[in-house]
Design a protein around this motif. Structure first.
Motif: not given
Lengths: 437, 166
Positions: A70-76, A78-82, A86-91
């Motif tokens: 999904w896209f967070d409030d900053d417009g970046d 986010r990918v959650q996986s594992g 488990q990890q959540e990555r902010r790109l």
């Protein structure tokens, strides 16, 4: 924050079918054969297979359930996986490097594609979203690119203008006209003959199973097949591949360096190959190293035109080049005539190589550090080498074997130009213009 | 310090810092441990009944490591140095393969400070600089913990000030 999205539900099946057949074959050959002789052996085998498939499907289903973006409030992004870890990555999309659409063979049969998103950063800074329908993958890529360019996310696909397609014949001929290929052919013949001599004709079978050296060339051919370049406002879009289609987008202003390569046998045809290093693009698992190819083969003129698009406003040919002092003849008796260095306000240029001529054009704003080295063979001759350290990639840029004073001068000039270039760099959110950056 | 390459970077007002002399002691201690290990192996071999020439060879090998390594470590550690200039950090090292790395502060991505057990016993730490290029390879070993901490903080502050995109 937008709502969480998932990849396509068919994903577990596609993923399992990419690796399971090979796994099953290996298991059958190693464990299955002795079992066949046993009573009820066939039952055990079938039971084992069913269990294996169930476990694989179950695991892939869990990981499919877990994978969300999904896209967070900053417009970046986010990918959650594992599943286990488990990890959540902010790109951070302002640091976006490339968005690739890949279609592995199996996925392509099903009509699916995988999206790979890379952002600048040390180490692992990418996310893989597999699998989406081709439509979804295209839409998502456009959305990511539009967001990273600072536009509204529903701006739609940037219009694309096709530039060139590398003819299959040229690609094939160019691959054959390389010293490496000649060597690989000889090696293949040698391996085949020696195995026939030692183990008879069955040896040939083993050779083919083990893989012939020449296969490297075929891999490269398959990966670079139908190489298409198109210009879109998002950047340069490259598509290629025979069995697995790859699509890469190179955003403008993310190019660190471009290398022109001219192998000996290409020179009569006037052919050039271009490699590119894009900041933050981690070197990955591709064997033939095609990920860094900007143009597999083309006449010089075409290559220069393409170069002008990835490094706009740079006239690499007009950069004044200086040559090393004459002591270089004793350090590099073969290539010394072709060693040269030069800089202008935008780029540094390195040339070297006699058999295969290479020319690197490096953006000052992307050079990370400058290294001056002097080995034991250079010291008595009063020579030194200046290296321009670039983010990981195919292109290595250095000015070899210049006189000490020259090297010091080059280093000082380069450091000065780097500082100016860094100060005026505004490639982040490139579509907003200088004020919004 | 003596290398002609270094002259290229000697700008007026630069202060060229050397490593702590204690690093020489620490490295020589490690070297001696190695040499002792060789001698122990030689002794064990002799006791276990291996041919004397074999045990002798191992013992001589251990002594050679010590004799050659001892002065070499001194030269190598003394060859190391760094200078904080206005816009960049300069690190020089090496004897046979002399190299000087110039890292603009704006390019620093992270600064590692680390120490192994022997270094720690001597109160030494090493500082490793990272940029987006894997080839940058600028390390300053053998600083006192205090110097290293100050250096890291200064680098971080300057890096923040001048940070540039990739």
């Amino acid at each position: 924050m937008t709502e969480k999205r998932h990849v396509h539900p068919i994903t577990p099946v596609v993923k399992v079918s990419t690796y399971l057949p090979a796994l099953v074959l290996v298991l059958l050959f190693t464990l299955g054969q002795p079992l066949l002789g046993e009573p009820y052996g066939i039952v055990v085998i079938i039971g084992g297979l069913v269990l294996l498939i169930a476990v694989a499907l179950g695991y892939e289903f869990l990981s499919y359930r877990r994978l969300a973006f999904w896209f967070d409030d900053d417009g970046d992004l986010r990918v959650q996986s594992g599943v286990v870890f488990q990890q959540e990555r902010r790109l951070q999309l302002s640091r976006l490097q490339t968005v690739d659409i890949n279609r592995p063979l199996v996925a392509r049969v099903f009509g699916f594609a995988a999206l790979r998103i890379e952002v600048a950063g040390a180490g692992d800074s990418r996310a893989d979203l597999q699998y989406l329908t081709e439509q979804e993958a295209g839409d998502l890529r456009n959305e990511i690119l539009a967001r990273s360019a600072g536009l509204r996310h529903d701006a739609g696909e940037a219009p694309e203008e096709p530039l060139l397609v590398v003819p299959t014949k040229d690609l094939l001929v160019s691959l054959l006209l390389r010293a490496v290929t000649v060597f690989l052919v000889l090696l293949t013949v040698f391996v085949a003959v020696s195995s026939i001599l030692t183990t008879g004709w069955t040896g040939l079978f083993t050779v083919f199973l083990g893989g012939v050296p020449l296969a490297i060339v075929f891999t490269e051919f398959a990966q670079l097949y139908n190489f298409t370049v198109a210009q879109s406002p998002d950047g340069l879009r490259l598509r290629h591949g025979l069995l697995q289609t790859q699509a890469r987008t190179i955003p403008p202003g993310r190019v660190c360096a471009v290398e022109f390569v001219e192998p000996l046998f290409w020179r009569r045809k006037g052919w050039v190959r271009l490699y590119v290093t894009v900041a933050g693009l981690t070197q990955s698992d591709d064997e033939a190293g095609t990920e860094s190819v900007l143009l597999p083969v083309a006449p010089r003129e075409v290559a220069e035109n393409l170069f002008a698009r990835v490094m706009p406003g740079v006239d690499a040919g007009a950069v004044e080049l200086s040559r090393p002092v004459s002591a270089v003849k004793r350090r590099s008796p073969i290539q010394w005539r072709h060693i040269a260095a030069g800089t202008d306000a935008r780029v540094a240029v390195c040339t070297r190589g006699r058999v295969t001529r290479r020319r690197q054009v490096v953006d000052h704003a992307r050079v990370q550090s400058v290294r001056l080295t002097q080995g034991p063979w250079e010291r008595p001759l009063g020579l030194a080498t200046v290296h321009l350290d670039l983010p990981p990639g195919r292109v290595t840029a250095y000015w070899p074997h210049f006189g000490l004073e020259q090297a010091a001068e080059l280093t000082h000039t380069e450091l000065g130009r780097m500082a100016v270039a860094r100060a005026s760099d505004r490639s982040i959110r490139w579509m907003q213009g200088p004020d919004g950056a | 310090m003596a290398s002609a390459v270094d002259a290229a970077f000697r700008v007026e007002g630069d202060t060229w810092h050397s490593l702590s002399p204690k690093l020489i002691t620490a490295r020589r201690l490690i070297l001696s441990l190695f040499a002792v290990a060789f001698l122990v192996v030689a002794a064990v071999m002799a006791i276990a009944g291996a041919p004397m020439w074999m045990a002798g060879l191992v013992a001589v090998g251990g002594l050679l490591i010590e004799v050659i390594g001892w002065p070499w470590i001194g030269r190598r550690v003394r060859s190391w140095g760094y200078a904080e200039r206005a816009d960049d950090l300069v690190v020089g090292s090496g004897i046979w393969f002399r190299r000087i790395v110039v890292v603009p502060y704006g390019r620093l991505q992270l600064v590692d400070v680390k120490a192994g057990p022997i270094d720690r016993a001597f109160g030494l730490v090493s500082v490793q600089l990272h940029t987006a290029a894997a080839t940058t390879d600028a390390a300053i070993p053998g600083l006192t913990a205090e110097t290293a901490g100050d250096l890291r903080d200064r680098l971080a502050a300057r890096g923040e000030q001048r940070s540039a995109g990739l």
